[in-house]
Write a protein that holds these residues in place. Sequence first.
Motif, short mmCIF file in Angstrom:
data_model
loop_
_atom_site.label_atom_id
_atom_site.label_comp_id
_atom_site.label_asym_id
_atom_site.label_seq_id
_atom_site.Cartn_x
_atom_site.Cartn_y
_atom_site.Cartn_z
N SER A 62 -1.50 7.64 7.76
CA SER A 62 -1.67 6.19 7.51
C SER A 62 -1.16 5.36 8.68
N GLU A 69 -0.39 0.63 5.68
CA GLU A 69 -0.23 -0.19 4.47
C GLU A 69 0.79 0.52 3.61
N ARG A 72 0.64 1.04 -0.37
CA ARG A 72 -0.52 1.85 -0.74
C ARG A 72 -0.33 3.30 -0.32
N ALA A 73 0.20 3.49 0.87
CA ALA A 73 0.40 4.85 1.37
C ALA A 73 1.42 5.58 0.49
N LEU A 133 -5.33 1.74 -7.07
CA LEU A 133 -5.47 1.40 -5.64
C LEU A 133 -6.85 0.84 -5.31
N CYS A 192 -5.26 4.29 4.28
CA CYS A 192 -4.18 3.31 4.11
C CYS A 192 -3.73 2.79 5.46
#
Lengths: 329, 329
Positions: A62, A69, A72-73, A133, A192
């Motif tokens: 990511s 991010e 999110r990751a 997500l 991500c």
Amino acid sequence: MGRVEAPTLGQVQASVADGLERVSRAMWRMVVADTSLAGQVSGHLMGMKGKMFRPTLVLLASALEGASEEERAATAGGVVELIHVATLVHDDAVDHSVLRRGMPTINALFSHQISVIMGDFLYSRALTELVSLNDLDMMRVLTRASTEMTLGELRQLSMLDVLSSSEQDYEVLIKAKTASLVSAACEIGTLCGAPVHRHALASYGEALGMVFQIVDDLIDYTEAQETTGKPTGLDLREHKMTLPLIAALRKMSPAERGCVETLFAEESPTDQKIAQVVGIVSERGGLEYARRRGEAFASQALDSLSGVPESAARAGLMDAVSYVLERHS
Amino acid sequence: MGRVEAPTLGQVQASVADGLERVSRAMWRMVVADTSLAGQVSGHLMGMKGKMFRPTLVLLASALEGASEEERAATAGGVVELIHVATLVHDDAVDHSVLRRGMPTINALFSHQISVIMGDFLYSRALTELVSLNDLDMMRVLTRASTEMTLGELRQLSMLDVLSSSEQDYEVLIKAKTASLVSAACEIGTLCGAPVHRHALASYGEALGMVFQIVDDLIDYTEAQETTGKPTGLDLREHKMTLPLIAALRKMSPAERGCVETLFAEESPTDQKIAQVVGIVSERGGLEYARRRGEAFASQALDSLSGVPESAARAGLMDAVSYVLERHS
């Protein structure tokens, strides 16, 4: 691999240490449940948490273009690790295993019934988080990897004549059972923060997953030899055909091959018998051959990174290859 | 329910017969696999295909505004049915059951190991197909329902003092184990052509699922009485507390309650003992009470349809309520 000393896992994970903390918190959040049993089981699973190898790959991938991010990751990393744990719980349920990483399995500690349902719970929870997500590509990648893993397991359960399996059978199997999820981890990592590297990282992950499993299977032949002098040879004990044996069989004399066949025909082969076959596999170049195949996949993994710009994350992914190739446990 | 005769399943399914054919084809497509074992197991499961009750609901709900998106609804119906089958396969694995709907289970026919992995395969395949529909709402609905089902199962496995469970415990349990997926089926049906009725249909499905399970549990007490005169009382035999017993316990004398406690303390209660407790449950109004609760949920289900315009699909959903309430097997 020109290095004298391989990097440690700590070195591989250094640039994403904060991220791994976030992954742990995300995982705890995911497995919270209103039933005390689910809570107890989750607590045990979190306690025996492994090396977080797959989340590490998600986080490194990511960050390949600088700005990951992060939240999110972390969620994506937690989802991948939960899917991995769900798979282990079901593998232990299928094999009725009592120990995993030296700790009692859910099977042993709770019950076989609970391990079947708990695996389902973890997988459903992971997917619910994944859906949150809002990324269809991630879902596509992970549901496919899950299907591949179950197909790999079914393929293995349905093998009738294990001893006749070829190197290609072996590669198809470990690609499905191991490399598919490692590849998925790397691919969804790029989603991500570094989507431009998506295909490169999917290839990197697949090759790295192959190295991972080949080395795992090698360790089964070599590990104990280096310490106690006696091989544990768990795979042989369980009549699993892995690359060292497949390669060595090609070079064996009829007498040596007979020796292997006897072992595979015995329900509980003796330690002596196992040591004998481990010796034959080594003498007939099986370990060396597997080692070379591992190195070839490691080169493939490194090659996949050729178009990725220099960064701490890229260095981490390069180190991950050496770490996986050189580890001894 | 003013009718003299309840509608048959055929009547409920009449307006969606073509759609159900499409669902079957979609399911076959989904379970095709490159391993012959997975193929064999899938073939067996497709052969013992049930009443396709959940896909029927998906299709009816999708047609409430006239134009159903037929192919999407067929895929969604197939996905829901596969998730249902995956759950049954794991339930049988957990219970080590050998028969289901009079046919041998995957457990019995193949192996326990295969039933664990096959359930995973079916679930992963179902989700992969679901992802192909590109609808995050559908995924949210179905992954949540799956999580609820596993939590229900975990809750049931962790009950220590079964005999003390209340009517509320029972309702929470059957809502999680049965009503959640029936509700999800109705809700995702609306997402294939009639999204305006989404919330109404989710409520309808939840209430219908409650009726479904309450009637199932009633049949366990009544079915055999009507035919051979002897109750099978499978739930009592397996020490499952369902609504008829929960309701009757409130009215029992200490001696009668003692009789129930003895049965629950015995590993394999005799037919005579079971017949005795079935008799007590009936005399103490347990069957009547459960029947009234079933009727109350049936009214709720019908009420949920009050804002839905007249159509063949709506009539089918109304008929489904009577069918579920009045069925005897």
